[in-house]
Design an enzyme around this catalytic site. Sequence first.
Site, PDB file in Angstrom:
ATOM      1  N   HIS A   7       6.412 -26.741 -31.209  1.00  0.00           N
ATOM      2  CA  HIS A   7       7.182 -26.947 -32.425  1.00  0.00           C
ATOM      3  C   HIS A   7       8.506 -27.671 -32.124  1.00  0.00           C
ATOM      4  CE1 HIS A   7       7.843 -25.823 -36.643  1.00  0.00           C
ATOM      5  NE2 HIS A   7       9.117 -25.747 -36.320  1.00  0.00           N
TER       6      HIS A   7
ATOM      7  N   VAL B 258      17.947 -27.210 -29.497  1.00  0.00           N
ATOM      8  CA  VAL B 258      16.502 -26.972 -29.571  1.00  0.00           C
ATOM      9  C   VAL B 258      16.007 -26.762 -28.148  1.00  0.00           C
ATOM     10  CG1 VAL B 258      14.280 -27.841 -30.329  1.00  0.00           C
ATOM     11  CG2 VAL B 258      16.344 -28.453 -31.595  1.00  0.00           C
ATOM     12  N   ILE B 259      15.625 -25.530 -27.846  1.00  0.00           N
ATOM     13  CA  ILE B 259      15.188 -25.212 -26.492  1.00  0.00           C
ATOM     14  C   ILE B 259      13.739 -25.647 -26.321  1.00  0.00           C
ATOM     15  CG2 ILE B 259      14.969 -23.405 -24.751  1.00  0.00           C
ATOM     16  CD1 ILE B 259      17.543 -22.430 -25.643  1.00  0.00           C
TER      17      ILE B 259
HETATM   18  N1  RBF Z   1      15.861 -24.516 -34.854  1.00  0.00           N
HETATM   19  C1  RBF Z   1      16.753 -24.894 -33.905  1.00  0.00           C
HETATM   20  O1  RBF Z   1      17.857 -25.342 -34.231  1.00  0.00           O
HETATM   21  N2  RBF Z   1      16.453 -24.760 -32.576  1.00  0.00           N
HETATM   22  C2  RBF Z   1      15.246 -24.283 -32.137  1.00  0.00           C
HETATM   23  O2  RBF Z   1      15.051 -24.171 -30.916  1.00  0.00           O
HETATM   24  C3  RBF Z   1      14.290 -23.919 -33.111  1.00  0.00           C
HETATM   25  N3  RBF Z   1      13.066 -23.476 -32.716  1.00  0.00           N
HETATM   26  C4  RBF Z   1      12.150 -23.166 -33.652  1.00  0.00           C
HETATM   27  C5  RBF Z   1      10.867 -22.727 -33.256  1.00  0.00           C
HETATM   28  C6  RBF Z   1       9.926 -22.395 -34.201  1.00  0.00           C
HETATM   29  C7  RBF Z   1       8.571 -21.930 -33.751  1.00  0.00           C
HETATM   30  C8  RBF Z   1      10.258 -22.482 -35.599  1.00  0.00           C
HETATM   31  C9  RBF Z   1       9.248 -22.110 -36.660  1.00  0.00           C
HETATM   32  C10 RBF Z   1      11.509 -22.913 -35.994  1.00  0.00           C
HETATM   33  C11 RBF Z   1      12.470 -23.251 -35.036  1.00  0.00           C
HETATM   34  N4  RBF Z   1      13.753 -23.691 -35.442  1.00  0.00           N
HETATM   35  C12 RBF Z   1      14.649 -24.052 -34.482  1.00  0.00           C
HETATM   36  C13 RBF Z   1      14.160 -23.666 -36.860  1.00  0.00           C
HETATM   37  C14 RBF Z   1      13.938 -24.985 -37.585  1.00  0.00           C
HETATM   38  O3  RBF Z   1      14.936 -25.935 -37.201  1.00  0.00           O
HETATM   39  C15 RBF Z   1      14.038 -24.745 -39.112  1.00  0.00           C
HETATM   40  O4  RBF Z   1      15.274 -24.152 -39.419  1.00  0.00           O
HETATM   41  C16 RBF Z   1      12.934 -23.857 -39.629  1.00  0.00           C
HETATM   42  O5  RBF Z   1      11.687 -24.320 -39.184  1.00  0.00           O
HETATM   43  C17 RBF Z   1      12.959 -23.791 -41.156  1.00  0.00           C
HETATM   44  O6  RBF Z   1      12.049 -22.842 -41.588  1.00  0.00           O
END
Ligand code: RBF
Length: 167
Positions: free
Chosen positions: A97, A90-91
Amino acid sequence: MSSADKNLSVFSTEGLPDISQRKFAIVVAEWNSEVTEKLFEGAYATLIRYGALAKNIERGNVPGSFELTLGAHWYAQREDIDAVVALGVVIQGETKHNDYINHAVAQGITNVSIKTNKPVIFGVLTPNNMEQALERSGGVHGNKGDEAAITAIKMLGLQEKITNRRG
Ligand code: RBF
């Protein structure tokens, strides 16, 4: 040593338990997959290196880190699985978010671990940018996947010691 300087692939290996009969699940988030694939490679190789059998390591993908909790829960509920390693990236800083995701996954994985009474390891990188992510997935700072896998092994060793299940 500060955590910024830590090499994630350097750890003590004294007194590791016999894991040749142990079953592991590795749950991998597909978001930032160029990094999470490297985390998986590290975790898998570390489990094998310290005695796990390939047939006893199962992999499951989830779309993003937010889904790691439920993926880990499904595996941890299975009687034959001894430990779960959850891998994601997760950056930070791109959007608020990300803070919510990190918090939810950390809390969720902790809950799964306590509820199922099994090691469920938080192998989630939370770097500021992609460069830092690459440095911690097989780059200059080692591989978070290695660290997560050895943590699972060490927790199984502690569980054996405390509950006297083996040895
Ligand atoms: N999932 C990750 O594993 N790493 C991320 O950095 C990440 N950034 C996200 C940023 C946003 C704005 C959104 C909406 C989702 C992100 N997700 C990320 C996905 C999240 O874990 C999940 O799969 C979704 O939100 C499901 O719809």
